[in-house]
Design an enzyme around this catalytic site. Structure first.
Site, PDB file in Angstrom:
ATOM      1  N   TYR A 147      -0.446  -3.673  11.945  1.00 24.39           N
ATOM      2  CA  TYR A 147      -0.534  -2.299  11.409  1.00 24.39           C
ATOM      3  C   TYR A 147       0.112  -1.271  12.335  1.00 24.39           C
ATOM      4  CZ  TYR A 147      -3.197  -3.782   7.355  1.00 24.39           C
ATOM      5  OH  TYR A 147      -3.572  -4.359   6.170  1.00 24.39           O
ATOM      6  N   ASN A 170     -10.744  -2.714   2.043  1.00 20.73           N
ATOM      7  CA  ASN A 170     -10.300  -2.896   0.656  1.00 20.73           C
ATOM      8  C   ASN A 170     -11.464  -2.611  -0.290  1.00 20.73           C
ATOM      9  OD1 ASN A 170      -7.611  -3.569   0.969  1.00 20.73           O
ATOM     10  ND2 ASN A 170      -7.959  -5.762   1.030  1.00 20.73           N
ATOM     11  N   HIS A 189       0.817  -1.223   0.000  1.00 21.34           N
ATOM     12  CA  HIS A 189       0.000   0.000   0.000  1.00 21.34           C
ATOM     13  C   HIS A 189       0.848   1.270   0.000  1.00 21.34           C
ATOM     14  CE1 HIS A 189      -3.756  -2.203   0.569  1.00 21.34           C
ATOM     15  NE2 HIS A 189      -3.116  -2.950   1.446  1.00 21.34           N
TER      16      HIS A 189
END
Ligand code: NDP
Length: 507
Positions: free
Chosen positions: A347, A137, A64
């Site tokens: 994350y 997503n 990403h």
């Protein structure tokens, strides 16, 4: 009378604030003649300018990396306070500021933004109860359901370790041997794999979450942000052409749309099911390779998201933005989905590596809610005052803290021992990435009932797969034909025909 904006010419200074004479030349020895002599080590400006330039780049996201982003607003249009205590979802007309970041997955920061790929669809909602991050997503399902496969999946979509080239063999080798990815592959190679712009993409939670109410009752939910611009797409040929002639066209499209006041918007819907329904539902609700068919759980409208302001500085607002599925307000909680649980670690860990341990204090990430987290202290870039002399240890009677009674992750259904929790535990115990015929049922519905009902969609799907597969080692082809034959024999055969024809053309 119109007021004329007063533009003040800033006085150039060094980074420490000292006004400085000339940013355009180095200091050097001079004996009064116009020619310059030897340079001086005392030239702080030169040294700082070069040293800072060397340090301009921060670690790029492993996935990403390439993104666009925008500030915006989320507004509740339909009250769901009977399902959740989350204040930002309560009361029609309630508005919250947002920051969005929509990204491709595989390519690096400078890669073309219009290529065939999944889009990351991340949103930070700044609420009075802290930040709510949605890290979604643009397709409704994911490729794997065991998080240990995450690095392997992503590497297989990126560059080959020897050639440094994107590699179709690696891609298909991974997917043929991990066929739980079939449903996500169906979406990736549909026309929606090459959206016309990020304005024309949806955002799906994929994971099941929980909406929790004050009394601890909860429902399982999936979130859907549906584009109000529609789902316009490029053909594979258009996307390839744009990759060459205008590789930044998604970035420009969003920036220009916002700059000209053509604000894109999305409608937020949820699907909701009770714990009792989950226990008997055909599909494992913790399996993010499956959707909940709309006929079983219809979409419930919740609100409207609008992007209305471009970042004033891309690095400050978007590159430094950090989103995590672990960032949830009271009233929204994770489910036991193992991939979600793993992402809740991965994350923030990526953000700590990229941005430093105090990344939550950066202006783009900083909550509007009051933050008092005094057991998280010090570290690089502590810019919040670092809690002064407050105790940095728990249970101080010198300065006691009070705790919220709001229901968070400890809500029922999260391994705390209730009847439903026993079911959750059993369901996760029986969870594996072993592939069965069940994995092909929803892809088959997509092939027959979604693509099959729209003119040209099946044909373009076959052509999109064949265009990619023909670049893979021929010894892998048979496995791919067989995998798609499990979706539908006609699909496997169509792909076989198209690949062999393309191979002949290229011979
Ligand atoms: P529905 O017919 O109710 O829904 C099909 C959905 O597919 C549409 O609502 C739309 O989702 C999406 N869709 C429509 N056209 C395309 C296209 N050309 N390319 C990609 N997606 C498209 O059926 P079900 O809910 O019973 O699901 C059937 C299949 O549809 C599923 O197996 C799944 O693959 C796919 N799907 C299902 C979704 C769900 O959450 N139930 C969401 C998206 C796809 P949207 O309205 O979200 O744009």
């Amino acid at each position: 009378m119109g007021s004329v904006p007063v533009t003040k010419t800033p006085v150039y200074t060094l980074a420490e604030g000292s006004p400085y004479a000339d940013a355009t030349s180095v200091q050097s020895f001079t004996d009064g003649r116009p020619v310059k002599g030897l340079m001086l080590l005392q030239d702080t400006q030169l040294i700082e300018t070069l040293a800072h330039f060397n340090r301009e780049r921060i670690p790029e996201r492993v996935v990403h990396a390439r993104a666009v982003g925008a500030w915006g607003e989320f507004e509740v249009t339909h009250d769901i306070s009977h399902l959740t205590s989350a204040q930002f979802l309560t009361g029609i007309g309630t508005k919250s500021k947002t920051l969005a970041r929509i990204s491709t997955v595989g390519l690096e920061r400078g890669g073309a933004d219009c290529v065939r790929d999944v889009r990351g669809w991340a949103l930070k909602i700044f609420t009075e109860e802290g930040n709510q991050d949605f890290v979604f997503n643009n397709i409704p399902v994911f490729f794997i359901r065991d998080p240990v496969k995450f690095p392997s999946l992503n590497r297989s979509h990126k560059r080959h370790p020897a050639t440094n080239l994107p590699d179709a063999s690696m891609f298909w080798d991974f997917h043929v041997n991990n066929q739980e990815s079939i449903h996500a592959l169906m979406h990736l190679f549909s026309e929606r794999g090459t959206p016309k712009s990020v304005r024309h993409t949806n955002g799906y939670s994929q994971h099941t979450y929980k909406l929790v109410n004050k009394d601890g009752s909860f429902v399982y939910v999936k979130f859907h942000f549906i584009s109000n611009q529609g789902n316009a797409t490029n053909t594979a040929a258009e996307a390839t052409h744009l990759t060459g002639v205008d590789p930044d066209n998604h970035t420009r499209d969003l920036y220009d749309a916002i700059e000209t006041g053509n604000f894109p918007s999305w409608t937020l819907y949820i699907q909701a099911m009770t714990p009792e329904q989950a226990e008997t539902y055909r599909w494992n609700v913790f399996d993010l390779t499956q959707v909940w068919p709309h006929a079983d759980f219809p979409l419930i409208q919740v609100g409207k998201l609008t992007f209305n302001k471009n970042p004033s500085n891309y690095f400050a607002d978007i590159e430094q933005a950090a989103f995590s599925p672990s960032t949830n307000v009271p009233g929204i909680a994770p489910s036991a989905d193992p991939v979600l649980q793993a992402r809740m670690f991965a994350y923030p860990d990526a953000a700590r590596y990229r941005l430093g341990v105090n990344y939550q204090q950066l202006p783009c990430n900083r909550p509007i809610a009051p933050v008092y987290s005094p057991y998280q202290r010090d570290g690089f870039g502590a810019i919040n005052g670092n809690y002064g002399g407050d105790p940095n240890y728990v249970r101080s009677s010198l300065k006691p803290v009070s705790f919220s009674t709001s229901v968070r992750d400890g809500a029922p259904g999260f391994a705390v021992g209730g009847a439903h929790d026993a079911w959750v535990n059993g369901t996760i115990l029986g969870y594996s990435s072993e592939v069965t015929d069940e994995d092909f049922v929803q892809p088959r519905a997509f092939w027959n009932d979604v693509l099959g009902k729209q003119p040209g969609q099946q044909e373009s799907f076959v052509s999109n797969i064949a265009g990619n597969l023909v670049g893979a080692a021929p010894e892998l082809w048979e496995g791919v034909f067989e995998m798609f034959s499990r979706v539908s024999p006609d699909l496997g055969e169509a792909i076989r025909g198209a690949v062999l024809a393309k191979a002949k053309e290229q011979a």
